[in-house]
Design a protein around this motif. Sequence first.
Motif, PDB file in Angstrom:
ATOM      1  N   THR A  33       0.813  -1.205   0.000  1.00 15.68           N
ATOM      2  CA  THR A  33       0.000   0.000   0.000  1.00 15.68           C
ATOM      3  C   THR A  33       0.851   1.262   0.000  1.00 15.68           C
ATOM      4  O   THR A  33       0.426   2.300  -0.508  1.00 15.68           O
ATOM      5  CB  THR A  33      -0.951   0.012   1.206  1.00 15.68           C
ATOM      6  OG1 THR A  33      -0.215  -0.338   2.388  1.00 15.68           O
ATOM      7  CG2 THR A  33      -2.080  -0.986   1.018  1.00 15.68           C
ATOM      8  N   PHE A  36       2.501   1.711  -3.693  1.00 14.63           N
ATOM      9  CA  PHE A  36       1.615   2.343  -4.666  1.00 14.63           C
ATOM     10  C   PHE A  36       1.695   3.866  -4.610  1.00 14.63           C
ATOM     11  O   PHE A  36       1.336   4.546  -5.567  1.00 14.63           O
ATOM     12  CB  PHE A  36       0.165   1.921  -4.430  1.00 14.63           C
ATOM     13  CG  PHE A  36      -0.062   0.439  -4.588  1.00 14.63           C
ATOM     14  CD1 PHE A  36       0.612  -0.288  -5.550  1.00 14.63           C
ATOM     15  CD2 PHE A  36      -0.951  -0.225  -3.763  1.00 14.63           C
ATOM     16  CE1 PHE A  36       0.407  -1.651  -5.697  1.00 14.63           C
ATOM     17  CE2 PHE A  36      -1.169  -1.586  -3.900  1.00 14.63           C
ATOM     18  CZ  PHE A  36      -0.496  -2.298  -4.870  1.00 14.63           C
ATOM     19  N   ARG A 200      -2.841  -3.906  -7.064  1.00 10.47           N
ATOM     20  CA  ARG A 200      -3.872  -3.284  -6.241  1.00 10.47           C
ATOM     21  C   ARG A 200      -5.237  -3.925  -6.492  1.00 10.47           C
ATOM     22  O   ARG A 200      -5.947  -4.306  -5.549  1.00 10.47           O
ATOM     23  CB  ARG A 200      -3.934  -1.788  -6.531  1.00 10.47           C
ATOM     24  CG  ARG A 200      -4.931  -1.032  -5.656  1.00 10.47           C
ATOM     25  CD  ARG A 200      -5.116   0.392  -6.100  1.00 10.47           C
ATOM     26  NE  ARG A 200      -3.883   1.146  -6.037  1.00 10.47           N
ATOM     27  CZ  ARG A 200      -3.189   1.556  -7.108  1.00 10.47           C
ATOM     28  NH1 ARG A 200      -3.618   1.246  -8.330  1.00 10.47           N
ATOM     29  NH2 ARG A 200      -2.079   2.249  -6.970  1.00 10.47           N
TER      30      ARG A 200
END
Length: 210
Positions: A33, A36, A200
């Motif tokens: 996370t 990204f 994702r």
Amino acid sequence: MIGRIRGILVEKTPGQALVECSGLGYEVDIPYTTFFHLPDTGQEVTLHTHFAVREDAQSLFGFASRLDRDLFRLLIKVNGVGPKLAAGILSGLDADQFIRCVEARDVNALVKLPGVGKKTAERLLIDMADRIKQLEGQFVPSAAGGLLPEGAVKPVTGSVSDARDEAESALIALGYKPQEAAKAITRVAEEGMSSEDLIRLALRSMIPTK
């Protein structure tokens, strides 16, 4: 304790970033996370960090926002959850998704994370129910109507070359079986998507949250 690092992003891969600061290169372990949200290599980056020291290893964990770092610190206080597993949890679920999962007492979403069994999931729901209240005030509304960590930057698009292979390798490194990774990537893949987008969307498809 090293609480934050700011420098030039020299290298980035799912799971780790190399940040040069004052002539020193710091290898920082990061959840997906956070990956990204990283800028392009060569640009300045700021990561909120946690320095984990064990008898056999010293690791620096980095996060895109203070919220992610603070949630990580709460997770490692749970019995049976070490830094590696906590980073893995935050790779599969971002802070907002995890908090919503705890509030909904969604065991099924947690057990789909690699390394999280039913007992660990139940313990997380119980132990984190009160602890997440410590994070109040760290959320700001997002344009999409959900919640994003305060101070988080928008994700950037990476190279599209070999995107599917990179995405599958990343999911396997996270702990998913090769067949599961390939199936998830195939399910969400569209022409022109980057590896970051594939990872994702694949994670979201495998770990649905209420």
